[in-house]
Every structure is written in C-alpha cells, then in structure tokens.
Design a protein around this motif. Structure first.
Motif, PDB file in Angstrom:
ATOM      1  N   ASN A  54       0.810  -1.223   0.000  1.00  6.70           N
ATOM      2  CA  ASN A  54       0.000   0.000   0.000  1.00  6.70           C
ATOM      3  C   ASN A  54       0.843   1.274   0.000  1.00  6.70           C
ATOM      4  O   ASN A  54       0.354   2.342   0.373  1.00  6.70           O
ATOM      5  N   SER A  55       2.121   1.165  -0.371  1.00  8.77           N
ATOM      6  CA  SER A  55       2.936   2.372  -0.438  1.00  8.77           C
ATOM      7  C   SER A  55       2.532   3.194  -1.648  1.00  8.77           C
ATOM      8  O   SER A  55       2.106   2.663  -2.676  1.00  8.77           O
ATOM      9  N   ALA A  56       2.668   4.498  -1.530  1.00 12.25           N
ATOM     10  CA  ALA A  56       2.282   5.390  -2.622  1.00 12.25           C
ATOM     11  C   ALA A  56       3.295   5.298  -3.748  1.00 12.25           C
ATOM     12  O   ALA A  56       4.471   5.044  -3.520  1.00 12.25           O
ATOM     13  N   PRO A  57       2.871   5.466  -4.989  1.00 12.25           N
ATOM     14  CA  PRO A  57       3.827   5.464  -6.104  1.00 12.25           C
ATOM     15  C   PRO A  57       4.828   6.592  -5.984  1.00 12.25           C
ATOM     16  O   PRO A  57       4.551   7.618  -5.370  1.00 12.25           O
ATOM     17  N   THR A  58       5.998   6.375  -6.558  1.00 18.56           N
ATOM     18  CA  THR A  58       7.076   7.347  -6.398  1.00 18.56           C
ATOM     19  C   THR A  58       6.858   8.604  -7.223  1.00 18.56           C
ATOM     20  O   THR A  58       7.461   9.622  -6.961  1.00 18.56           O
ATOM     21  N   HIS A  59       6.027   8.530  -8.240  1.00 17.01           N
ATOM     22  CA  HIS A  59       5.774   9.707  -9.043  1.00 17.01           C
ATOM     23  C   HIS A  59       4.348   9.654  -9.575  1.00 17.01           C
ATOM     24  O   HIS A  59       3.765   8.594  -9.689  1.00 17.01           O
ATOM     25  N   SER A  60       3.800  10.778  -9.891  1.00 16.29           N
ATOM     26  CA  SER A  60       2.445  10.852 -10.418  1.00 16.29           C
ATOM     27  C   SER A  60       2.487  11.276 -11.879  1.00 16.29           C
ATOM     28  O   SER A  60       3.052  12.312 -12.207  1.00 16.29           O
ATOM     29  N   PRO A  61       1.879  10.464 -12.779  1.00 15.47           N
ATOM     30  CA  PRO A  61       1.942  10.788 -14.201  1.00 15.47           C
ATOM     31  C   PRO A  61       0.918  11.848 -14.604  1.00 15.47           C
ATOM     32  O   PRO A  61       0.149  11.670 -15.538  1.00 15.47           O
ATOM     33  N   SER A  62       0.861  12.953 -13.859  1.00  8.71           N
ATOM     34  CA  SER A  62      -0.117  13.989 -14.168  1.00  8.71           C
ATOM     35  C   SER A  62       0.211  14.662 -15.494  1.00  8.71           C
ATOM     36  O   SER A  62      -0.660  14.957 -16.293  1.00  8.71           O
ATOM     37  N   ASN A  63       1.497  14.916 -15.742  1.00 10.53           N
ATOM     38  CA  ASN A  63       1.926  15.487 -17.011  1.00 10.53           C
ATOM     39  C   ASN A  63       2.387  14.341 -17.903  1.00 10.53           C
ATOM     40  O   ASN A  63       3.502  13.839 -17.776  1.00 10.53           O
TER      41      ASN A  63
END
Length: 370
Positions: A54-63
């Motif tokens: 349940n760890s958060a992803p290291t980056h968010s593909p918002s762009n």
C-alpha cells in the motif's frame, strides 16, 4: 502446473482430468529462503525493488508528455550506462590463460534492451538474467568442447551444428528451470560459432556472471532512480507465505480425513520447508496466491483470501458468453482487481500467462494507492 489463480464456477459437464505440466517451482519454492528486503530501511530496500504494501507510487503521471520524456530518457541513459560499465570493466581485465578478454559479449546488448525497456516482464527479472546467461554459457561451452575433439577442419565444417545444438539445449534447460532469457540464446550461439568467444572456453562462465551482475546492479540503480520499480520480484511472483498457509491447511484437512478413516498420517513435509516468508513481490497474504494440487479450497475457511468471484446473469457481458453442452451460460472473462485474479474454471494458465496476470494485479494495486 498447479493453478495459481482463483476460479469462476460455471455449470458445465465434467471434463476429463488433464495432467498438469511439470513446474520446477513446485519443488524449489518450499526451500526458497525468506526475502530479507523488508528488514532493510525503506530508503535502502527501495533500490532493490521492494515496495511496502500500500505504499504510494514514487511519481504521479499527471503530465503525460513529461512522464514519457522522462521514461525514454531513462531508457537511453540506462542502456548506455549499463553497457559502458561492462565494456570498461572488461577492458581493464588481464588476459585469461593467455586469451584476450573481448570488449563485451554481444548478447548483453540485447539484454540491456530487456533490462531497461521491459522491466516488468518475467523475462527481465534477476532470476532469468543471471541463470539464463549462466546456464546457456555452461551448456554451449560443454557442447563446443565435445565438438573440438573432431579434427580442426571437420570442426569448422560442423560449427553450425554445434551452434544450433547449443541454443536448442540451452533453450530447453531455461524452459525447464523457468529462467527463459532470450539474449542468453545469443550467448550460447556465440560460444559455439564466434572464435573470439570460443577460445575463452570455461573462462566464459565467470565473464558472463560478471557481465550479468554488472548489468543487474546498474539496472537496480538507474531504473529505481527514474521512479520505476525494478525488479518486480527476485525469484518468483508467488506469495510464499500464502502458499505455506494453504499447504498447512491442506495437511490438516488430510490428517482429519485420515483420522475419520481410523488411520494416522505423519506431518506433511510439503509445508515444513517453507519459511514464514514475506511475499517475493512484497505483498500481503491475500495477494499473489498459489493453490497447490490436492489442496481443497473448501478445507481452508480461515484464510483471508478471496476464493471465488461469481456473477449474476444480469451482470454478465452478452458478447463475453458462450454455452456448454447443457445449454448453460458460462463466463469467459478474466477479471483482475488489486486483490484478486479470477478466471473461468476451464481456463488453464501457462507459467508465462500466470506471471503476467500477477504483474498486472501488482500494477493495479500500486495505482489504487495514489
């Protein structure tokens, strides 16, 4: 092969039992030691591909455009650095028994493409990279040594046969040990057909191990530095902890049945060799599951894993249905959620398909934690 994903129960005529193909992991997994990565600090285990449940992803593909640019740049830089490291280390090595060390074994060019492009593929995981190249080199050198007993002229005429035989046997051995790594086939071919590699003889084995280790080390650093997870698993995507629990439950159920028949049976040896292991992929007991042959699902009520997903007639997709011999509708869908994988009863997944489904489930879990 034992089925390792849950089943949908649809009404259909009983089909004859098909013997499952041989799966070496059924014999190896009970002896695989616990993955120690969970014991390391988070900042350190991250570089070995471990992600806490349940760890958060290291980056968010918002762009999206920036994400793609970063991805392609990491692939180019990783491939360049991985091969450059191997080449410079090989150039620094002294001659081996009078034979010059090649600048690189050419098959690692193909390996670099796998290790930096398709890092979630089962073919790219450390087990396949290391053992695939090593087993292929061992087989190829052995076969080439046998052919070298022929007169030199005759050996040159039959070099094509040595190369084809080496790749064929190496491919069979990789399939048997679940270490298939396509570039390793090129390693076997080079050992028999390329004079520069052939003259190294058994020295090719340590060189291949060194090159594979260097490529793995660079892939660990550069892929994880780019925010990608590598490797997805080190040995197997199977949840060894869940496997142990299911085998224990199956053993207890068998002992109960024997007791009812007035017989006694000793403790099963199947579950004893499996440690209280963390998942190879770093997941909970309810995730990546493997159900062994002979273990009844109904005899395991205490497990927290979802066993079966059923669907009402109204929830089924019309074009995804077919009918059995009784005219009953049967579901032909494969359903993947972050917690389970559900397939129809009649579906038999191969090792490759099974691992791909597990990897997809892991990706869904990482996205759902955003």
């Amino acid at each position: 092969m034992t089925q390792s994903i849950s089943k949908q129960h649809s009404k259909q005529l009983p089909s004859p039992k098909v013997k499952a193909p041989f799966d070496v992991d059924e014999y190896l997994n009970p002896f695989i030691p616990r993955n120690p990565l969970y014991l390391l600090p988070t900042w350190l285990s991250y570089w070995f591909g471990y992600r806490a449940p349940n760890s958060a992803p290291t980056h968010s593909p918002s762009n999206h455009a920036l994400h793609n640019l970063t991805l392609y740049a990491s692939i180019m830089i990783g491939t360049f650095c991985g091969l450059a490291i191997i080449e410079n280390v090989f150039l620094a090595l002294p001659p081996l028994s009078g034979h010059a060390v090649p600048i690189i074994v050419a098959s690692f060019g193909a390996a670099a493409v796998l290790e930096y492009n398709t890092i979630e593929s089962p073919l790219s995981q450390p087990r396949n990279l290391i053992f695939g190249h090593f087993l292929s080199a061992t087989v190829a050198v052995g076969i080439t040594k046998l052919f070298e007993h022929l007169p030199p002229n005759r050996f040159d005429e039959l070099r094509w046969l040595a190369g084809a035989l080496a790749v064929g046997v190496a491919s069979m051995l990789m399939s048997f040990t679940k270490t298939v790594h396509p570039p390793a086939g090129a390693t076997a071919l080079l050992a028999a057909t390329n004079v520069e590699i052939q003259v190294l003889g058994w020295w090719l084995l340590p060189l291949v191990l060194l090159a594979a280790s260097l490529m793995l080390a660079s892939a660990l650093i550069l892929n994880n530095a780019a925010g990608r997870r590598f490797p997805v698993y080190w040995w197997t995507p199977v949840d060894l902890k869940a496997l142990r629990a299911e085998r224990r439950q199956g053993s207890l159920a068998k002992q109960d049945q024997d007791a009812e028949k007035g017989t006694t049976s000793g403790p099963s040896s199947e579950g004893e060799g499996i440690s209280d292991a963390d998942t190879e992929a770093g997941s909970h007991v309810g995730d990546l599951r493997k159900v062994e042959t002979g273990v009844s699902r109904s005899s395991m009520p205490n497990l927290t894993m979802a066993r079966t997903t059923s669907y009402s007639a109204g929830s089924r997709v019309p074009h995804g249905q077919s009918h059995d011999q009784d005219g009953q509708e049967k579901d032909e869908r494969i359903v993947i959620t972050k917690d389970s994988i559900t397939v129809p009863d009649w579906f038999e997944a191969s090792d490759w398909e099974d691992e791909v489904l597990r990897i997809l489930m892991e990706r869904l879990r990482s996205r759902s934690s955003e």
